[in-house]
Design an enzyme around this catalytic site. Structure first.
Site, mmCIF file in Angstrom:
data_model
loop_
_atom_site.group_PDB
_atom_site.id
_atom_site.type_symbol
_atom_site.label_atom_id
_atom_site.label_comp_id
_atom_site.label_asym_id
_atom_site.label_seq_id
_atom_site.Cartn_x
_atom_site.Cartn_y
_atom_site.Cartn_z
ATOM 1 C CG LEU A 1 -2.012 -0.996 1.311
ATOM 2 C CD1 LEU A 1 -2.678 -0.967 2.682
ATOM 3 C CD2 LEU A 1 -3.049 -0.706 0.237
ATOM 4 N N GLY A 2 1.995 1.156 0.604
ATOM 5 C CA GLY A 2 2.839 2.345 0.668
ATOM 6 C C GLY A 2 4.046 2.086 1.537
ATOM 7 C CD GLU A 3 9.510 2.113 1.402
ATOM 8 O OE1 GLU A 3 9.209 1.920 0.218
ATOM 9 O OE2 GLU A 3 10.619 1.881 1.888
ATOM 10 N N GLY A 4 6.341 3.922 4.730
ATOM 11 C CA GLY A 4 6.363 5.001 5.720
ATOM 12 C C GLY A 4 7.704 5.088 6.407
ATOM 13 N N GLY B 1 8.810 1.480 7.742
ATOM 14 C CA GLY B 1 8.935 0.357 6.816
ATOM 15 C C GLY B 1 7.744 0.356 5.880
ATOM 16 C CD GLU B 2 8.209 -2.679 1.407
ATOM 17 O OE1 GLU B 2 7.615 -3.773 1.428
ATOM 18 O OE2 GLU B 2 9.012 -2.348 0.516
ATOM 19 C CB VAL B 3 1.811 0.297 4.768
ATOM 20 C CG1 VAL B 3 0.412 -0.012 5.295
ATOM 21 C CG2 VAL B 3 2.506 1.287 5.685
ATOM 22 C CE LYS C 1 3.065 2.903 10.006
ATOM 23 N NZ LYS C 1 2.280 4.000 10.563
ATOM 24 C CG ASP D 1 4.202 14.279 10.748
ATOM 25 O OD1 ASP D 1 4.167 15.308 10.053
ATOM 26 O OD2 ASP D 1 4.758 13.227 10.380
#
Ligand code: AMP
Length: 850
Positions: free
Chosen positions: A554-557, A560-562, A602, A705
């Site tokens: 789904l994405g990267e934060g 780490g990755e999601v 996550k 944030d």
């Protein structure tokens, strides 16, 4: 401070000379949390949120500027069964008679709002046996503070005799609490640690129940009372008529402990007194009732034995026959001479002289007491000396007060100068930025649209007053110069927004992490992970990793990755774990109980360093306590092996930034292929974010944030706030500290967060204003996109100087003027206290939606 100490000592001395018993009305001196007589090393705590909120900062009315202004426990105190767990402990080094306690919250000059609404006290005389304090009605919970500023004083009725005192805050709803405390009382010169005696008995007097028990005894009570202190040492003497009490609403006989000779065939009651050390005893004073008209008389004879060690009682006893008073029925102190015997324990037999014997207080005088060091023949010299000392003290006090007035005047003047200097420094900085700016090519400037502005110095010591900032400013300006230089060579960010613009300076974090720790991967064990999750967090159930089936990334934060995963057996699992709150958000195909659920997983990257791992666990801890329709729900965790992950509800429309930038306002004239959203959809989104933030602010949790990239979109424009990786309790000084540096979202940050390192609800409100602006522009451009990073910081300086040169984000085309001026601009007011609260924002948005 010395003056106070001398005065304190002198008063104690006079007090001791006048009377040997403690008088709770006078024994109310601050014991040294504020004044510093209690040393830092004697103030400890079960935990601390951060170094800057350590136990040593838990001093009432005390702020040395280094800390965040109070003690704040790491784990939120709960009113769980079994009572609160967190405590602030004060070691008074010797036994003290404590009559009053004072508590205060943390305000940090308007930046904090944490306090303990309720708390409990435990105490110990030896450091091993702890007693929970309770008032005369048996209530253990003390009502504490109502705001972060005011000192709330509570009389301890009954007073405490102890060396160690623990303050145990209680908080509901996972609210974060902070405390500053003071203890008031005086030293317990008796040295009595406990007394044992037969339990007090009940008398029936003319049909009236007279309870002659020791109702505040803090030891064990059976047929015998053992190992405790109670009414006989509480400083309150019984009245002449034992049926009446000093304590309002107390039962008849409350002040006295009494026995009837019918229960003691040997004709006496035996009491044992244990002391803190061997002392040279001169006398014992026993306060007795002598109401012979009601069958009560003071004792006929006292026979005392002595013991210096654990072994045997010495055979030689001391006996005393008080004169029998057949005239006065008044209660009185009877002094039993103890013949200067050395002992650490005394056992006295008090012989009955009537059907009943009642006593309300016992006190001892030993060679250690100042009263016995005074030679009576020297009384005049002594009085002369005292008068001289008092005169000198008065003179010293006058001089100190005079100096304080001067100091205040000087401080005011210097503060004015420092403020001017700060403005001047910022002006110099401005020039430095302009210089760098003009020396940069326009190509460099176009590189500067990353969300997080690369590297910015911020460490825990950066919580500071403007005057302290000044001392740091040269270094501050230097770092910014470094920053301007490094921007040319910085590694390209990894994660990108939908427009291809870099959103996270992830590479910087990673490279810095590697720099800090090498490529070391932390092979932590379950025990470590689990120990970092404690109390309520452990209720967050472990989900079997093999029941997760990977679907897509789904994405990267930051951590780490999601991944989007199907979770088998999750429904059953959730129903047991989080019944109501989360059931609505399960994403199942058919909705049957065995149907796999779609979840977002996550993971913490494998090579994460210890800081990142702790922050990841902290995010879990924070999220596990949040229950709100506008906060993304944590469903379960996998922490029982090295690869940590958190499982959250899946929000099918991804993050709000991506979502909005791929949409268009539905009343826009030019047609395009893009999906549309209406203005009321946008307002609904803002209201939902305000609602989520309102919930967070009720818990005193600062997100740090808030931005559209950290909000997720579900079905029907449902918005939930996510990404608590950066959120901290107010006091956590290190935002994301990597070798003293951090990556900060400066375009969303308030001026005080950037310049002073202060993150508060009010700075979250500032970020909300920017988020509102993003939503109203449908995330088509980054805030201050025409500004380089340096110019953004330069503009921050203008917000600080407030000379009308600061540049505000412009009103977005679809934003009504009233919403812009009253709400958006309100969020960016220089004075944090003048910004609206999330409650107010929520109400205002609700009105504009209606
Ligand atoms: P984060 O690490 O939380 O910043 O997540 C990185 C990206 O993963 C976000 O920008 C989202 O696009 C996506 N993402 C994170 N959590 C979820 C979720 N619960 N549901 C859907 N997408 C998510």
């Amino acid at each position: 401070m010395e003056v106070l100490q001398i005065r304190h000592g002198l008063l104690l001395f006079l007090l001791a000379a006048v009377r040997a018993q403690v008088n709770p009305g006078v024994c109310r001196y601050p014991l040294g949390m504020t004044g510093g007589q209690i040393l830092d090393e004697d103030i400890t705590a079960s935990s601390q949120w951060s170094e800057s909120t350590a136990a040593r900062y838990g001093r009432l009315d005390f702020d040395d500027g280094d800390g965040d202004g109070a003690w704040c426990p790491d784990i939120v105190a709960d009113a769980d069964i079994g009572g609160p767990r967190e405590f602030l402990q004060v070691d008074l080094r010797s036994l003290h008679f404590v009559t009053l306690v004072g508590t205060q919250g943390r305000h940090a000059d308007g930046m904090g709002n944490e306090f303990a609404q309720r708390y409990r006290i435990k105490y110990s005389r030896d450091g091993s046996r702890w007693v929970a304090w309770q008032d005369r009605s048996g209530r253990k919970v003390i009502e504490g503070n109502r705001n972060a500023y005011d000192v709330v004083l509570k009389d301890l009725e009954p007073p405490i005799i102890a060396r160690y005192i623990r303050f145990m805050p209680i908080a509901d709803n996972s609210m974060i609490v902070c405390m500053r405390v003071e203890l008031y009382g005086c030293e317990w010169l008796d040295g009595l640690v406990s007394y044992s005696a037969p339990a007090g008995q009940d008398m029936i007097y003319r049909g009236l129940d007279v309870h002659l028990n020791d109702s505040v005894y803090d030891g064990t009570v059976g047929l015998l009372m053992e190992q405790g202190l109670g009414q006989l040492t509480d400083g309150a003497w019984g009245r002449d008529d034992f049926l009446h009490s000093h304590v309002y609403g107390a039962w008849p006989g409350y002040d006295y402990v009494g026995w009837t000779n019918e229960s003691f065939p040997r004709g006496h009651v035996e009491m044992t007194f244990e002391f803190d050390r061997v002392r040279n005893f001169t006398s014992m004073k026993v306060h007795c009732s002598n109401m012979f008209s009601r069958g009560v008389r003071m004792f006929r004879q006292a026979t005392c034995h002595f013991r210096t060690s654990e072994s045997d009682w010495e055979s030689q006893a001391v006996s005393f026959h008080p004169p029998v008073d057949r005239v006065s029925q008044g209660a009185r102190f009877v002094t039993v001479p103890l013949g200067d015997r050395m002992a650490s324990a005394i056992r006295c037999r008090l012989a009955f002289n009537e059907a009943w014997m009642m006593i309300s207080e016992v006190a001892f005088q030993s060679g250690e007491d100042p009263v016995h060091k005074v030679d009576e023949s020297n009384t005049r010299i002594l009085i002369g000396c005292l008068v001289a000392v008092i005169v000198i003290l008065l003179a010293v006090i006058v001089i100190i007060l005079w100096r304080q007035v001067w100091q205040k005047m000087l401080e005011k003047a210097s503060r004015r100068i420092l403020d001017d200097e700060l403005s001047a420094r910022l002006a110099i900085q401005t020039q430095a930025f302009s210089f760098h700016h003009s020396s940069q090519s326009s190509g460099d400037m176009s590189n500067s649209n990353s969300t997080y502005e690369r590297i910015f110095p911020l460490c825990s010591s950066d919580y500071q007053e403007p005057s302290r900032l000044i001392r740091k400013l040269p270094e501050f300006a230097q770092s910014l110069e470094d920053l301007a230089g490094s921007s040319k060579s910085s590694t390209p960010p990894q994660a990108c927004g939908s427009d291809g613009a870099p959103h996270y300076a992830e590479a910087d974090i990673v490279s810095l992490q590697e720099g800090a720790t090498g490529s070391k991967s932390y092979s932590s064990v379950t025990a470590v992970n689990m120990s970092l999750l404690s109390g309520k967090d452990r209720d967050m159930r472990e989900f079997p990793r093999d029941k997760l089936t990977f679907k897509e990334k789904l994405g990267e934060g930051q951590f780490g990755e999601v991944h989007l995963c199907e979770a088998e057996g999750m429904q059953e699992f959730i129903k047991r774990n989080l019944p109501e709150a989360v059931n609505d958000c399960l994403n199942t195909a058919e909705g049957g109980s065995d149907t796999p659920v779609l979840v977002a997983v996550k993971t913490l990257r494998e090579d994460a360093n210890k800081d990142a791992r702790n922050d990841f666990l902290k995010e879990i801890r924070i999220m596990s306590r949040l229950r709100d329709p506008n906060i993304v729900s944590l469903l379960a965790v996998c922490v029982e092996c090295d690869l940590l992950c958190m499982i959250t509800e899946y929000m099918e429309n991804g993050d709000l930034n991506q979502f909005l930038s791929s949409h268009q306002l539905n009343d826009e004239t030019q047609s395009s292929d893009k999906a549309t959203v209406s203005y009321s959809n946008l307002i609904s989104m803002c209201t939902q974010i305000a609602s989520g933030m309102k919930y967070l602010s009720s818990l005193n949790l600062v997100h740090r944030d808030l931005a559209t990239r950290n909000c997720l979109v579900g079905k029907n424009y449902t918005i939930k706030i996510a990404d608590f990786g950066m959120s901290r309790n107010l006091y956590r000084g290190d935002y994301y500290r990597i070798q003293g540096r951090a990556v900060l979202p400066i375009r969303w940050m308030s001026w005080e967060s950037i310049l002073l390192g202060k993150f508060t609800m009010a700075s979250d409100v500032w970020a909300f204003g920017v988020t509102l602006w993003e939503i109203m522009t449908l995330c088509k451009e980054q805030p201050y996109s025409q500004f380089s990073d340096e110019q953004v910081i330069e503009n921050t300086g203008e917000f600080f100087r407030d000379q009308g040169k600061q540049v505000y984000l412009p009103r977005p085309a679809c934003c009504p003027a009233v919403l812009y001026s009253s709400l958006m601009l309100g969020c960016w007011r220089r004075n944090a206290k003048q910004r609206p609260t999330f409650q107010e924002i929520f109400s205002q948005l609700g009105e504009s939606q209606a």
